[in-house]
Scaffold this motif. Sequence first.
Motif, short mmCIF file in Angstrom:
data_model
loop_
_atom_site.label_atom_id
_atom_site.label_comp_id
_atom_site.label_asym_id
_atom_site.label_seq_id
_atom_site.Cartn_x
_atom_site.Cartn_y
_atom_site.Cartn_z
N ARG A 65 23.05 -38.38 -9.92
CA ARG A 65 23.84 -37.94 -8.76
C ARG A 65 23.90 -36.42 -8.73
O ARG A 65 24.28 -35.78 -9.71
N LEU A 66 23.55 -35.85 -7.59
CA LEU A 66 23.55 -34.40 -7.41
C LEU A 66 24.60 -34.04 -6.37
O LEU A 66 24.50 -34.48 -5.22
N VAL A 89 20.35 -39.23 -6.04
CA VAL A 89 21.33 -39.43 -4.96
C VAL A 89 21.90 -38.06 -4.57
O VAL A 89 22.51 -37.38 -5.40
N ALA A 90 21.71 -37.67 -3.33
CA ALA A 90 22.28 -36.43 -2.81
C ALA A 90 23.68 -36.72 -2.31
O ALA A 90 23.85 -37.40 -1.30
N ASP A 91 24.67 -36.22 -3.02
CA ASP A 91 26.08 -36.43 -2.66
C ASP A 91 26.56 -35.18 -1.94
O ASP A 91 26.93 -34.18 -2.56
N VAL A 92 26.53 -35.21 -0.62
CA VAL A 92 26.83 -34.02 0.20
C VAL A 92 28.32 -33.73 0.14
O VAL A 92 29.15 -34.56 0.54
N GLY A 93 28.67 -32.56 -0.37
CA GLY A 93 30.07 -32.21 -0.54
C GLY A 93 30.76 -32.99 -1.63
O GLY A 93 31.99 -33.03 -1.68
N ALA A 99 29.37 -35.57 -10.97
CA ALA A 99 27.94 -35.50 -10.72
C ALA A 99 27.18 -35.16 -11.99
O ALA A 99 27.72 -34.57 -12.93
N ASP A 100 25.90 -35.54 -12.02
CA ASP A 100 25.04 -35.20 -13.15
C ASP A 100 24.57 -33.75 -13.08
O ASP A 100 24.28 -33.13 -14.11
N LEU A 101 24.47 -33.23 -11.87
CA LEU A 101 24.11 -31.83 -11.66
C LEU A 101 24.63 -31.39 -10.31
O LEU A 101 25.01 -32.21 -9.48
N VAL A 102 24.68 -30.08 -10.10
CA VAL A 102 25.26 -29.55 -8.87
C VAL A 102 24.38 -28.43 -8.33
O VAL A 102 23.77 -27.68 -9.09
N VAL A 103 24.30 -28.37 -7.00
CA VAL A 103 23.61 -27.30 -6.30
C VAL A 103 24.62 -26.68 -5.35
O VAL A 103 25.20 -27.37 -4.50
N GLY A 117 26.94 -30.79 -16.07
CA GLY A 117 25.48 -30.82 -16.17
C GLY A 117 24.85 -29.53 -15.68
O GLY A 117 25.49 -28.47 -15.64
N GLU A 118 23.59 -29.61 -15.28
CA GLU A 118 22.86 -28.44 -14.80
C GLU A 118 23.48 -27.93 -13.50
O GLU A 118 23.88 -28.71 -12.63
N ARG A 119 23.52 -26.60 -13.37
CA ARG A 119 24.08 -25.98 -12.17
C ARG A 119 23.06 -25.01 -11.57
O ARG A 119 22.51 -24.17 -12.29
#
Length: 254
Positions: A65-66, A89-93, A99-103, A117-119
């Motif tokens: 989940r991102l 899985v793109a979790d918008v907002g 989440a496993d990672l975040v953008v 996780g990874e940022r």
Amino acid sequence: MNATDRTPADLLRSALAADPARPLVTFYDDATGERVELSVATFANWVAKTANYLQGDLAAEPGDRLALLLPAHWQTAVWLLACSSVGVVADVGGDPAGADLVVSGPDTLEAARGCSGERVALALRPLGGRFPQPPAGFADYAVEVPSQGDRFAPFAPVDPGAPALAVGGEELTGAGIGARALADAAAAGMPEAPRILSSLPYDTWQGLSYGLYAPLATGGSVVLCRHPEQLAADRAAARETSEKITFGAPGPSA
């Protein structure tokens, strides 16, 4: 949309095979004056590089989940298709803590720090520019992605029936995204291969549908506008003409 297309990544591959030179995403930021136009080929290249980064350097796997903390922007569209390519899985907002990672964009960095996780951070500067000073605890997307490969192949097959997108309190599968986008286009009476003008944010299905998935599924394109309130009415009308708009999305308050 071909009969074999299931996921958004499938739709992009078909668009690339059919007409790589045609415009797919045209982006305006009316706060900065930025205009970027990406052909299918250019957009697909960004998606491939981002998917390689996501799968390789970030070690993301299908089902991860991102949390996607980005506004309506051409780079957000790239991330959505990269997630589809990998099976993430793109979790918008979404909540970074879950989440496993975040953008993240530059305005949501503090919230993004909740992810263990990874940022990854995006400056969202014109021409995809870097941060002047990379934020602590984050990889700078503009630094990491250009060197990635131009072709992408997933390590594991992507299940079109698996969850692929979370937005506005609901989840859609990869196959469900394309089917629903086509249904939206038909219900709205979009013309064939529409050129859609949208200033809707990406935090609802409607914004994502008009602003990315419907034009992709119908062989069309989108003119995506950020900060449209800063554009004078006469210039907005001129844009519709110059960009050859054939369908306008409803306003943000509609």
